[in-house]
Scaffold this motif. Structure first.
Motif, PDB file in Angstrom:
ATOM      1  N   PHE A 116       5.695  -0.559  -3.767  1.00 51.16           N
ATOM      2  CA  PHE A 116       4.782  -1.541  -3.166  1.00 51.16           C
ATOM      3  C   PHE A 116       4.235  -1.023  -1.839  1.00 51.16           C
ATOM      4  N   MET A 117       5.103  -0.445  -1.032  1.00 50.41           N
ATOM      5  CA  MET A 117       4.667   0.052   0.263  1.00 50.41           C
ATOM      6  C   MET A 117       3.701   1.229   0.126  1.00 50.41           C
ATOM      7  N   LEU A 118       3.985   2.113  -0.828  1.00 46.62           N
ATOM      8  CA  LEU A 118       3.094   3.254  -1.046  1.00 46.62           C
ATOM      9  C   LEU A 118       1.733   2.809  -1.557  1.00 46.62           C
ATOM     10  N   SER A 119       1.704   1.731  -2.315  1.00 49.32           N
ATOM     11  CA  SER A 119       0.419   1.239  -2.833  1.00 49.32           C
ATOM     12  C   SER A 119      -0.492   0.772  -1.706  1.00 49.32           C
ATOM     13  N   MET A 120       0.096   0.407  -0.551  1.00 49.69           N
ATOM     14  CA  MET A 120      -0.724   0.004   0.594  1.00 49.69           C
ATOM     15  C   MET A 120      -1.485   1.189   1.181  1.00 49.69           C
ATOM     16  N   MET A 121      -1.042   2.398   0.872  1.00 51.47           N
ATOM     17  CA  MET A 121      -1.694   3.597   1.402  1.00 51.47           C
ATOM     18  C   MET A 121      -2.894   4.018   0.556  1.00 51.47           C
ATOM     19  N   VAL A 122      -3.038   3.434  -0.633  1.00 50.63           N
ATOM     20  CA  VAL A 122      -4.167   3.770  -1.501  1.00 50.63           C
ATOM     21  C   VAL A 122      -5.411   3.041  -0.984  1.00 50.63           C
ATOM     22  N   PRO A 123      -6.497   3.743  -0.689  1.00 52.16           N
ATOM     23  CA  PRO A 123      -7.718   3.085  -0.206  1.00 52.16           C
ATOM     24  C   PRO A 123      -8.224   2.067  -1.221  1.00 52.16           C
ATOM     25  N   TYR A 124      -8.587   0.900  -0.718  1.00 53.38           N
ATOM     26  CA  TYR A 124      -9.065  -0.165  -1.595  1.00 53.38           C
ATOM     27  C   TYR A 124     -10.276   0.280  -2.408  1.00 53.38           C
ATOM     28  N   GLN A 125     -11.127   1.100  -1.795  1.00 53.99           N
ATOM     29  CA  GLN A 125     -12.329   1.556  -2.482  1.00 53.99           C
ATOM     30  C   GLN A 125     -12.003   2.415  -3.708  1.00 53.99           C
ATOM     31  N   ALA A 126     -10.830   3.066  -3.702  1.00 56.59           N
ATOM     32  CA  ALA A 126     -10.453   3.918  -4.825  1.00 56.59           C
ATOM     33  C   ALA A 126     -10.131   3.116  -6.073  1.00 56.59           C
ATOM     34  N   THR A 127      -9.852   1.829  -5.917  1.00 62.05           N
ATOM     35  CA  THR A 127      -9.505   0.985  -7.070  1.00 62.05           C
ATOM     36  C   THR A 127     -10.715   0.265  -7.653  1.00 62.05           C
ATOM     37  N   ILE A 128     -11.863   0.351  -7.002  1.00 68.43           N
ATOM     38  CA  ILE A 128     -13.033  -0.418  -7.434  1.00 68.43           C
ATOM     39  C   ILE A 128     -13.487   0.004  -8.835  1.00 68.43           C
ATOM     40  N   ILE A 129     -13.644   1.311  -9.052  1.00 69.00           N
ATOM     41  CA  ILE A 129     -14.156   1.782 -10.345  1.00 69.00           C
ATOM     42  C   ILE A 129     -13.179   1.473 -11.482  1.00 69.00           C
ATOM     43  N   PRO A 130     -11.868   1.774 -11.350  1.00 69.42           N
ATOM     44  CA  PRO A 130     -10.950   1.383 -12.434  1.00 69.42           C
ATOM     45  C   PRO A 130     -10.949  -0.118 -12.718  1.00 69.42           C
ATOM     46  N   LEU A 131     -10.989  -0.936 -11.660  1.00 74.57           N
ATOM     47  CA  LEU A 131     -11.029  -2.382 -11.858  1.00 74.57           C
ATOM     48  C   LEU A 131     -12.311  -2.808 -12.563  1.00 74.57           C
ATOM     49  N   PHE A 132     -13.420  -2.208 -12.174  1.00 75.09           N
ATOM     50  CA  PHE A 132     -14.703  -2.550 -12.783  1.00 75.09           C
ATOM     51  C   PHE A 132     -14.704  -2.195 -14.268  1.00 75.09           C
ATOM     52  N   ARG A 133     -14.183  -1.022 -14.604  1.00 82.03           N
ATOM     53  CA  ARG A 133     -14.139  -0.609 -16.006  1.00 82.03           C
ATOM     54  C   ARG A 133     -13.216  -1.508 -16.816  1.00 82.03           C
ATOM     55  N   CYS A 153      -1.060  -9.795  -6.710  1.00 80.27           N
ATOM     56  CA  CYS A 153       0.206  -9.185  -6.291  1.00 80.27           C
ATOM     57  C   CYS A 153      -0.073  -8.311  -5.070  1.00 80.27           C
ATOM     58  N   PHE A 154      -0.161  -8.962  -3.905  1.00 75.79           N
ATOM     59  CA  PHE A 154      -0.626  -8.282  -2.695  1.00 75.79           C
ATOM     60  C   PHE A 154       0.562  -7.672  -1.956  1.00 75.79           C
ATOM     61  N   PRO A 155       0.609  -6.353  -1.797  1.00 77.70           N
ATOM     62  CA  PRO A 155       1.786  -5.689  -1.223  1.00 77.70           C
ATOM     63  C   PRO A 155       2.150  -6.165   0.184  1.00 77.70           C
ATOM     64  N   PHE A 156       1.165  -6.363   1.044  1.00 80.09           N
ATOM     65  CA  PHE A 156       1.478  -6.773   2.412  1.00 80.09           C
ATOM     66  C   PHE A 156       2.111  -8.157   2.445  1.00 80.09           C
ATOM     67  N   ALA A 157       1.654  -9.061   1.577  1.00 88.15           N
ATOM     68  CA  ALA A 157       2.255 -10.394   1.518  1.00 88.15           C
ATOM     69  C   ALA A 157       3.708 -10.309   1.069  1.00 88.15           C
ATOM     70  N   ILE A 158       3.989  -9.443   0.104  1.00 86.14           N
ATOM     71  CA  ILE A 158       5.367  -9.247  -0.347  1.00 86.14           C
ATOM     72  C   ILE A 158       6.213  -8.682   0.790  1.00 86.14           C
ATOM     73  N   PHE A 159       5.676  -7.710   1.498  1.00 83.34           N
ATOM     74  CA  PHE A 159       6.398  -7.118   2.629  1.00 83.34           C
ATOM     75  C   PHE A 159       6.689  -8.163   3.701  1.00 83.34           C
ATOM     76  N   LEU A 160       5.686  -8.968   4.047  1.00 87.11           N
ATOM     77  CA  LEU A 160       5.856  -9.963   5.106  1.00 87.11           C
ATOM     78  C   LEU A 160       6.905 -11.004   4.724  1.00 87.11           C
ATOM     79  N   MET A 161       6.845 -11.482   3.483  1.00 90.59           N
ATOM     80  CA  MET A 161       7.813 -12.477   3.046  1.00 90.59           C
ATOM     81  C   MET A 161       9.205 -11.871   2.911  1.00 90.59           C
ATOM     82  N   ARG A 162       9.294 -10.648   2.460  1.00 89.97           N
ATOM     83  CA  ARG A 162      10.606 -10.001   2.311  1.00 89.97           C
ATOM     84  C   ARG A 162      11.311  -9.887   3.660  1.00 89.97           C
ATOM     85  N   GLN A 163      10.577  -9.521   4.698  1.00 95.20           N
ATOM     86  CA  GLN A 163      11.190  -9.388   6.018  1.00 95.20           C
ATOM     87  C   GLN A 163      11.738 -10.727   6.505  1.00 95.20           C
TER      88      GLN A 163
END
Length: 280
Positions: A116-133, A153-163
């Motif tokens: 989950f934490m590593l997924s926060m490092m993926v640029p949001y723009q990189a997911t646009i094309i796969p999501l669109f397809r 399933c938003f990683p930062f929300a999971i991180f914040l609640m987990r803490q």
């Protein structure tokens, strides 16, 4: 004499403190005031020299023009519906996931959280094309599902609640288990009530993120009936002419729900900042 000097020094310090606070307050509020003033004046007065800082009488005209251009009521409904449903569903998913990752011990728990934490490092723009397809393949473009589902399933929300769950005493959970309470009952009646400040902070963050989301709604919507506020306002910017009066009215309307949402949750949010959450 020394006492008078000390009092004068204290008065001077207090004066500079309040003076500085007033200056910062003016700097903070002025953009909102200028936005409102711009919404009440004709677009020709936006960049006059000296600048126009008085309220005009063109608000209803600008509002009518804005409604004719983008259908503001439909756009506001789209944004409110998408944002509120997103916050509600995302809170359920992130809260349950965070609770499992913080209070249940199973093999691979840390690996899942790291993913989950590593997924926060993926640029949001990189997911646009796969999501669109993917949305195109399932014929879900230009639907509310396409606007809401991708980031539930938003990683930062999971991180914040987990803490926050980590700070909750595990001994209370064990006591409830010994008393015969089931896991769902423990979560709903023992753990969740003390998480109100964290839930409020997460809800505010999720609402602001979804309300201001521009890139994905721009890609996922193909008709004006499904536009959200950021996409609709961007369509007002023409090549040869920009009606700033319309845009300022739209921005004013777009700001109001965020303020109301924060005011509704401010009590829980501030109590969380003051450390009223249960700690072991």
């Amino acid at each position: 004499m020394a006492e008078n000097n000390r009092k004068n020094k204290q008065r001077l310090q207090k004066f500079f403190l309040y003076f500085s606070l007033i200056i910062f307050l003016i700097i903070s509020i002025f953009p909102f005031y200028w936005m409102f003033v711009g919404s009440t004046n004709h677009t020709s007065k936006m960049f006059t020299n000296p600048p126009t800082l008085t309220v005009g009488n063109e608000f209803m005209t600008n509002l009518t023009n804005l409604n004719d251009a983008i259908g503001i009521s439909r756009v506001v409904f789209n944004s409110l519906f998408v944002s509120l449903v997103f916050v509600f569903l995302s809170l359920i998913i992130s809260t349950l996931a965070a609770y499992a990752l913080s209070k249940f011990y199973f093999k691979g728990r840390n690996v899942i959280f790291l993913a989950f934490m590593l997924s926060m490092m993926v640029p949001y723009q990189a997911t646009i094309i796969p999501l669109f397809r993917m949305m195109t393949h399932f014929e879900l473009l230009n639907t509310y599902f396409a606007l809401i589902a991708p980031q539930l399933c938003f990683p930062f929300a999971i991180f914040l609640m987990r803490q926050n769950f980590l700070a909750f005493p595990s001994s209370l959970i064990e006591s409830a288990r010994i008393d015969g309470a089931g896991e769902l009952r423990i979560f709903l009646t023992v753990v969740l009530p003390s998480m109100k400040p964290a839930l409020a902070a997460t809800a505010i963050y999720l609402f602001m993120m979804q309300w201001n989301n521009f890139m994905w709604p721009l890609v996922a919507t193909t008709s004006e009936e499904m536009y959200t506020i950021p996409v609709a306002l961007s369509s007002l910017i023409g090549i040869s002419m920009i009606d700033y009066g319309q845009i300022m009215v739209g921005i004013t309307i777009a700001t109001i729900p965020i303020i109301i949402f924060f005011l509704l949750l401010q009590k829980q949010f501030i109590s969380g900042m003051l450390g009223s959450a249960v700690k072991e």
